[in-house]
Design a protein around this motif. Structure first.
Motif, PDB file in Angstrom:
ATOM      1  N   PRO A  38      -6.709 -41.138-131.637  1.00 62.99           N
ATOM      2  CA  PRO A  38      -6.588 -39.679-131.517  1.00 62.99           C
ATOM      3  C   PRO A  38      -7.050 -39.015-132.810  1.00 62.99           C
ATOM      4  O   PRO A  38      -6.955 -39.606-133.888  1.00 62.99           O
ATOM      5  CB  PRO A  38      -5.089 -39.454-131.281  1.00 62.99           C
ATOM      6  N   PRO A  39      -7.550 -37.789-132.702  1.00 60.21           N
ATOM      7  CA  PRO A  39      -8.025 -37.107-133.910  1.00 60.21           C
ATOM      8  C   PRO A  39      -6.875 -36.881-134.894  1.00 60.21           C
ATOM      9  O   PRO A  39      -5.739 -36.674-134.493  1.00 60.21           O
ATOM     10  CB  PRO A  39      -8.586 -35.782-133.390  1.00 60.21           C
ATOM     11  N   VAL A  40      -7.209 -36.920-136.147  1.00 61.07           N
ATOM     12  CA  VAL A  40      -6.228 -36.682-137.196  1.00 61.07           C
ATOM     13  C   VAL A  40      -6.158 -35.189-137.455  1.00 61.07           C
ATOM     14  O   VAL A  40      -7.193 -34.530-137.577  1.00 61.07           O
ATOM     15  CB  VAL A  40      -6.635 -37.435-138.481  1.00 61.07           C
ATOM     16  N   ALA A  41      -4.950 -34.672-137.521  1.00 58.68           N
ATOM     17  CA  ALA A  41      -4.785 -33.246-137.795  1.00 58.68           C
ATOM     18  C   ALA A  41      -5.315 -32.933-139.188  1.00 58.68           C
ATOM     19  O   ALA A  41      -5.147 -33.735-140.106  1.00 58.68           O
ATOM     20  CB  ALA A  41      -3.319 -32.866-137.696  1.00 58.68           C
ATOM     21  N   PRO A  42      -5.948 -31.787-139.345  1.00 59.26           N
ATOM     22  CA  PRO A  42      -6.438 -31.427-140.683  1.00 59.26           C
ATOM     23  C   PRO A  42      -5.260 -31.252-141.630  1.00 59.26           C
ATOM     24  O   PRO A  42      -4.153 -30.928-141.196  1.00 59.26           O
ATOM     25  CB  PRO A  42      -7.169 -30.102-140.455  1.00 59.26           C
ATOM     26  N   PRO A  43      -5.478 -31.462-142.900  1.00 60.26           N
ATOM     27  CA  PRO A  43      -4.380 -31.313-143.850  1.00 60.26           C
ATOM     28  C   PRO A  43      -3.886 -29.869-143.882  1.00 60.26           C
ATOM     29  O   PRO A  43      -4.639 -28.941-143.594  1.00 60.26           O
ATOM     30  CB  PRO A  43      -4.999 -31.711-145.195  1.00 60.26           C
ATOM     31  N   ALA A  44      -2.642 -29.727-144.233  1.00 64.26           N
ATOM     32  CA  ALA A  44      -2.080 -28.386-144.347  1.00 64.26           C
ATOM     33  C   ALA A  44      -2.851 -27.621-145.411  1.00 64.26           C
ATOM     34  O   ALA A  44      -3.352 -28.187-146.374  1.00 64.26           O
ATOM     35  CB  ALA A  44      -0.612 -28.472-144.727  1.00 64.26           C
ATOM     36  N   SER A  45      -2.922 -26.341-145.202  1.00 63.92           N
ATOM     37  CA  SER A  45      -3.639 -25.499-146.140  1.00 63.92           C
ATOM     38  C   SER A  45      -3.051 -25.636-147.534  1.00 63.92           C
ATOM     39  O   SER A  45      -1.845 -25.761-147.705  1.00 63.92           O
ATOM     40  CB  SER A  45      -3.544 -24.046-145.676  1.00 63.92           C
ATOM     41  N   ALA A  46      -3.897 -25.590-148.515  1.00 64.18           N
ATOM     42  CA  ALA A  46      -3.458 -25.731-149.899  1.00 64.18           C
ATOM     43  C   ALA A  46      -2.814 -24.446-150.412  1.00 64.18           C
ATOM     44  O   ALA A  46      -2.223 -24.435-151.471  1.00 64.18           O
ATOM     45  CB  ALA A  46      -4.647 -26.095-150.782  1.00 64.18           C
ATOM     46  N   PHE A  47      -2.935 -23.365-149.681  1.00 62.19           N
ATOM     47  CA  PHE A  47      -2.329 -22.117-150.111  1.00 62.19           C
ATOM     48  C   PHE A  47      -1.721 -21.404-148.913  1.00 62.19           C
ATOM     49  O   PHE A  47      -2.016 -21.713-147.766  1.00 62.19           O
ATOM     50  CB  PHE A  47      -3.344 -21.214-150.811  1.00 62.19           C
ATOM     51  N   THR A  48      -0.859 -20.472-149.196  1.00 62.09           N
ATOM     52  CA  THR A  48      -0.240 -19.691-148.135  1.00 62.09           C
ATOM     53  C   THR A  48      -0.462 -18.213-148.402  1.00 62.09           C
ATOM     54  O   THR A  48      -0.769 -17.810-149.530  1.00 62.09           O
ATOM     55  CB  THR A  48       1.269 -19.976-148.034  1.00 62.09           C
ATOM     56  N   VAL A  49      -0.293 -17.433-147.360  1.00 67.08           N
ATOM     57  CA  VAL A  49      -0.486 -15.991-147.454  1.00 67.08           C
ATOM     58  C   VAL A  49       0.762 -15.289-146.927  1.00 67.08           C
ATOM     59  O   VAL A  49       1.328 -15.686-145.912  1.00 67.08           O
ATOM     60  CB  VAL A  49      -1.726 -15.553-146.632  1.00 67.08           C
ATOM     61  N   VAL A  50       1.160 -14.268-147.637  1.00 63.11           N
ATOM     62  CA  VAL A  50       2.282 -13.435-147.221  1.00 63.11           C
ATOM     63  C   VAL A  50       1.751 -12.018-147.047  1.00 63.11           C
ATOM     64  O   VAL A  50       1.110 -11.478-147.958  1.00 63.11           O
ATOM     65  CB  VAL A  50       3.402 -13.420-148.291  1.00 63.11           C
ATOM     66  N   HIS A  51       1.987 -11.439-145.880  1.00 63.70           N
ATOM     67  CA  HIS A  51       1.644 -10.027-145.692  1.00 63.70           C
ATOM     68  C   HIS A  51       2.701  -9.222-146.434  1.00 63.70           C
ATOM     69  O   HIS A  51       3.899  -9.415-146.219  1.00 63.70           O
ATOM     70  CB  HIS A  51       1.610  -9.657-144.205  1.00 63.70           C
ATOM     71  N   LYS A  52       2.263  -8.329-147.302  1.00 64.95           N
ATOM     72  CA  LYS A  52       3.224  -7.593-148.118  1.00 64.95           C
ATOM     73  C   LYS A  52       4.125  -6.706-147.273  1.00 64.95           C
ATOM     74  O   LYS A  52       5.278  -6.472-147.642  1.00 64.95           O
ATOM     75  CB  LYS A  52       2.506  -6.812-149.203  1.00 64.95           C
ATOM     76  N   ALA A  53       3.656  -6.273-146.123  1.00 69.89           N
ATOM     77  CA  ALA A  53       4.523  -5.495-145.236  1.00 69.89           C
ATOM     78  C   ALA A  53       5.744  -6.322-144.823  1.00 69.89           C
ATOM     79  O   ALA A  53       6.842  -5.782-144.661  1.00 69.89           O
ATOM     80  CB  ALA A  53       3.749  -5.032-144.004  1.00 69.89           C
ATOM     81  N   ASP A  54       5.558  -7.651-144.688  1.00 70.61           N
ATOM     82  CA  ASP A  54       6.690  -8.515-144.342  1.00 70.61           C
ATOM     83  C   ASP A  54       7.718  -8.561-145.473  1.00 70.61           C
ATOM     84  O   ASP A  54       8.922  -8.639-145.221  1.00 70.61           O
ATOM     85  CB  ASP A  54       6.207  -9.931-144.011  1.00 70.61           C
ATOM     86  N   ILE A  55       7.241  -8.529-146.706  1.00 69.37           N
ATOM     87  CA  ILE A  55       8.164  -8.508-147.847  1.00 69.37           C
ATOM     88  C   ILE A  55       9.033  -7.260-147.773  1.00 69.37           C
ATOM     89  O   ILE A  55      10.254  -7.325-147.905  1.00 69.37           O
ATOM     90  CB  ILE A  55       7.403  -8.566-149.187  1.00 69.37           C
ATOM     91  N   TRP A  56       8.404  -6.116-147.512  1.00 69.72           N
ATOM     92  CA  TRP A  56       9.165  -4.865-147.424  1.00 69.72           C
ATOM     93  C   TRP A  56      10.125  -4.889-146.242  1.00 69.72           C
ATOM     94  O   TRP A  56      11.249  -4.369-146.341  1.00 69.72           O
ATOM     95  CB  TRP A  56       8.221  -3.661-147.324  1.00 69.72           C
ATOM     96  N   ARG A  57       9.717  -5.463-145.127  1.00 70.26           N
ATOM     97  CA  ARG A  57      10.607  -5.545-143.963  1.00 70.26           C
ATOM     98  C   ARG A  57      11.820  -6.434-144.244  1.00 70.26           C
ATOM     99  O   ARG A  57      12.909  -6.179-143.751  1.00 70.26           O
ATOM    100  CB  ARG A  57       9.858  -6.095-142.753  1.00 70.26           C
ATOM    101  N   ARG A  58      11.610  -7.492-144.992  1.00 69.68           N
ATOM    102  CA  ARG A  58      12.699  -8.436-145.295  1.00 69.68           C
ATOM    103  C   ARG A  58      13.665  -7.896-146.343  1.00 69.68           C
ATOM    104  O   ARG A  58      14.827  -8.293-146.384  1.00 69.68           O
ATOM    105  CB  ARG A  58      12.112  -9.757-145.790  1.00 69.68           C
ATOM    106  N   ALA A  59      13.164  -7.039-147.210  1.00 71.08           N
ATOM    107  CA  ALA A  59      13.979  -6.530-148.314  1.00 71.08           C
ATOM    108  C   ALA A  59      15.003  -5.510-147.821  1.00 71.08           C
ATOM    109  O   ALA A  59      14.737  -4.720-146.925  1.00 71.08           O
ATOM    110  CB  ALA A  59      13.082  -5.888-149.368  1.00 71.08           C
ATOM    111  N   THR A  60      16.189  -5.542-148.449  1.00 69.69           N
ATOM    112  CA  THR A  60      17.171  -4.489-148.210  1.00 69.69           C
ATOM    113  C   THR A  60      16.694  -3.242-148.946  1.00 69.69           C
ATOM    114  O   THR A  60      15.755  -3.302-149.753  1.00 69.69           O
ATOM    115  CB  THR A  60      18.548  -4.909-148.751  1.00 69.69           C
TER     116      THR A  60
END
Length: 126
Positions: free
Chosen positions: A45-67
């Motif tokens: 079976p094909p091997v899954a590609p490696p996980a991305s070396a970086f991640t992205v956060v949408h800044k709107a999500d930061i504001w939504r999560r913050a009190t």
């Protein structure tokens, strides 16, 4: 050209073009890693590609999560930064862990909110 394979646990381990006693003769379309299923040899079976070396956060999500209190703290810290840094934050929609400023942002969040809450606020956007 005839090929022979060393089979280990129903999997082709090694291929040889020279006959070797106790190795199995296989067709030209069989290669290392192929799996025996009783009816022949199949590609693994094909091997899954490696996980991305970086991640992205949408800044709107930061504001939504913050009190409201956390948002006030974030805003105050941003306002204390240079115009260049404030504009870089304000003008981008995402925050990437590959960005040269990410460690500073992460450290500021940890300093202000503690490691666990900073991790929650900066969680990768799905």
């Amino acid at each position: 050209m005839t090929k022979w394979a060393l089979i280990v646990d129903d999997r082709v381990d090694t291929i040889s073009y020279e006959p070797i006693q106790s190795w199995t003769e296989v067709g030209d379309n069989v290669f290392g890693g192929f799996i025996g299923d009783g009816d022949g040899w199949k590609a693994p079976p094909p091997v899954a590609p490696p996980a991305s070396a970086f991640t992205v956060v949408h800044k709107a999500d930061i504001w939504r999560r913050a009190t409201d209190a956390e948002a006030t703290t974030i805003d105050a810290q941003l306002n204390a930064q240079s115009v260049r840094l404030r504009r870089m934050w304000q003008d981008s929609q995402t925050l990437s862990t590959m960005d040269e400023l990410y460690p500073a942002v992460q450290a500021a969040f940890v300093s202000a909110f503690g490691a666990e809450r900073a991790k929650e606020l900066l969680e990768t956007t799905a």
